[in-house]
Design a protein around this motif. Sequence first.
Motif, short mmCIF file in Angstrom:
data_model
loop_
_atom_site.label_atom_id
_atom_site.label_comp_id
_atom_site.label_asym_id
_atom_site.label_seq_id
_atom_site.Cartn_x
_atom_site.Cartn_y
_atom_site.Cartn_z
N MET A 1 0.96 -1.36 0.78
CA MET A 1 -0.03 -0.16 -0.20
C MET A 1 0.91 1.03 -0.14
O MET A 1 2.11 1.54 0.36
CB MET A 1 -0.39 -0.07 0.53
N ASN A 2 0.83 1.97 -0.68
CA ASN A 2 1.01 3.44 -0.61
C ASN A 2 0.72 4.44 0.63
O ASN A 2 -0.37 4.29 1.30
CB ASN A 2 1.25 4.88 -1.88
N ARG A 3 1.04 5.32 0.93
CA ARG A 3 0.85 6.11 2.25
C ARG A 3 -1.19 6.61 2.52
O ARG A 3 -1.23 6.42 3.39
CB ARG A 3 2.11 7.91 2.82
N ASN A 5 -3.43 5.14 0.94
CA ASN A 5 -3.78 3.45 1.35
C ASN A 5 -3.58 3.43 2.89
O ASN A 5 -4.78 2.72 3.54
CB ASN A 5 -3.38 3.05 0.27
N LEU A 6 -3.01 3.83 3.00
CA LEU A 6 -2.13 2.99 4.40
C LEU A 6 -2.90 3.52 5.16
O LEU A 6 -3.74 3.51 6.70
CB LEU A 6 -0.69 3.26 4.50
N TYR A 9 -6.26 2.58 5.57
CA TYR A 9 -6.79 1.22 6.72
C TYR A 9 -6.50 1.53 7.98
O TYR A 9 -6.90 0.95 8.68
CB TYR A 9 -5.14 0.39 5.74
N GLN A 84 9.81 -2.28 2.68
CA GLN A 84 7.96 -2.43 3.56
C GLN A 84 7.81 -3.62 3.08
O GLN A 84 9.09 -4.91 2.78
CB GLN A 84 8.02 -2.07 1.82
N PRO A 88 0.25 -4.26 6.30
CA PRO A 88 0.25 -2.71 6.65
C PRO A 88 -0.13 -2.36 7.80
O PRO A 88 0.78 -1.21 8.06
CB PRO A 88 -1.50 -2.58 6.02
N ASP A 91 4.16 -1.29 7.98
CA ASP A 91 4.56 -0.27 6.65
C ASP A 91 3.86 1.24 7.59
O ASP A 91 4.63 2.21 7.29
CB ASP A 91 3.87 -0.87 5.74
#
Length: 308
Positions: A1-3, A5-6, A9, A84, A88, A91
């Motif tokens: 996931m990119n930032r 999306n994180l 989440y 990475q 999630p 990360d």
Amino acid sequence: MNRANLVLYAKASIERGSKSFARASKLFSRQTRERAWLLYCWCRACDDLADGQDHGHGMSKVQNPEKTIAAMRMMTVRAHGGEQTGQPPFDAFGFAAQECGIPLGLAHDMIDGFALDARDWRPETEADLFRYCYHVAGTVGCMMAIVMGVSASNQELLDRACDLGLAFQLANIARDVAEDAEAGRCYLPKTWLAEANIHSDDVMNPDKRDGLVLLVDRLCDRAADYEASARVGATSLPFRSRWAVLAAAGIYGDIARAVKKSEGQSLEQRIYISKSKKFGWIVKAFWQALFAAPRSDRRGLWTRARPA
């Protein structure tokens, strides 16, 4: 996931795992709020892994807990270094740590608390209890302060942030005495139990109920002491962060106050803080944040070991 999306989440994680923290976090600036969610997501995941839970619910026995703790530590180290992990929550921690300069030592200290639980550790003394609370919650207070812009070298302010974590954890322990006993755990110091003539493996004995209630009240009193200290530290934060911290302190402080007021009923049913009272604290904390709290030292309070 990119930032991005994180962040989404992590937002879902905090809304599921702690409605109180989720509500208080909305008072932060956007940048601080996102970083707080990222940090919470990792803390929640580590706690769940250690206790076999899902967002703090449904505790179950963890097979090979030492291996779980080792894996948790390894992924945390990798994420802190900017790698990475494919997980999630870890990360998410990596982004928060890189952006805010969270020391790896604080992350290790938190995981050390889960390692204590993994070997069925129990506190002998009051100092042992505070040390445990530091590992599982005081460290989070320190990391959250850094997320809010406090320098990692400002040890005095981090002590106050640690105090808020201790207040939260002491309130949790006071509320969850019966639940912990059912799971085979007891965080009441053995010296306290001896004073009340209670055996640590027989905490819920009805014949010892009056003595147990007094010990729960003592936990609540200790929580109030650390909450008061943390409130002083909050005066050094930017307004929106100060507002959020004071709201969280009030909401969680109400847990300890409600446990004590219940006069032992918390041993029969879980204590909850209503939505209206939580909202009331958000309003009250706004006005508290406008005025500086009285200054006070931390005389008599337990203090974490500071880095050399």
